[in-house]
Design a protein around this motif. Sequence first.
Motif: not given
Length: 143
Positions: A17-22
């Motif tokens: 999720t953090v990578e996707a938002l990044g």
Amino acid sequence: MGPSEEHTRPDGIDDLTVEALGNISEALEAVEIARGHLYAFHRLSGTADFTLGRGVQQLREAGHGDLADRFERELVGRNVLDGRWTFQIVEEYDDGYYALFKSLEASARDELVGGRRHLYEAELKEARRTHGRPGHEAEPGDD
């Protein structure tokens, strides 16, 4: 010290999720740069039209009225795209694609991580900095 709460992932948020938002944030950064280029295109096109107008006037003053008339009829003040000057292109981009992108990106952050920005980058910083070294502080004012 570590990063502020606004740059710390909330409990229960996974790496993907953090990578996707990044990635979404990175895409928005590219859109911001594209928007800047669009504004540069707008400014340069306007500058070109006014500079052209001065050149056309100089042609007229130099006795080349027929050529000046042709430039004036066919090019000075002409639409750069069908029915549009550049300000209309900028407005359509800003009100359409750009506004939607900004809204969806903010909605995703609000829904998933309480609106926190740049979590991916904040975690990269935390992983890459040398803790306790000057110039490697987590936040301004940290000792």
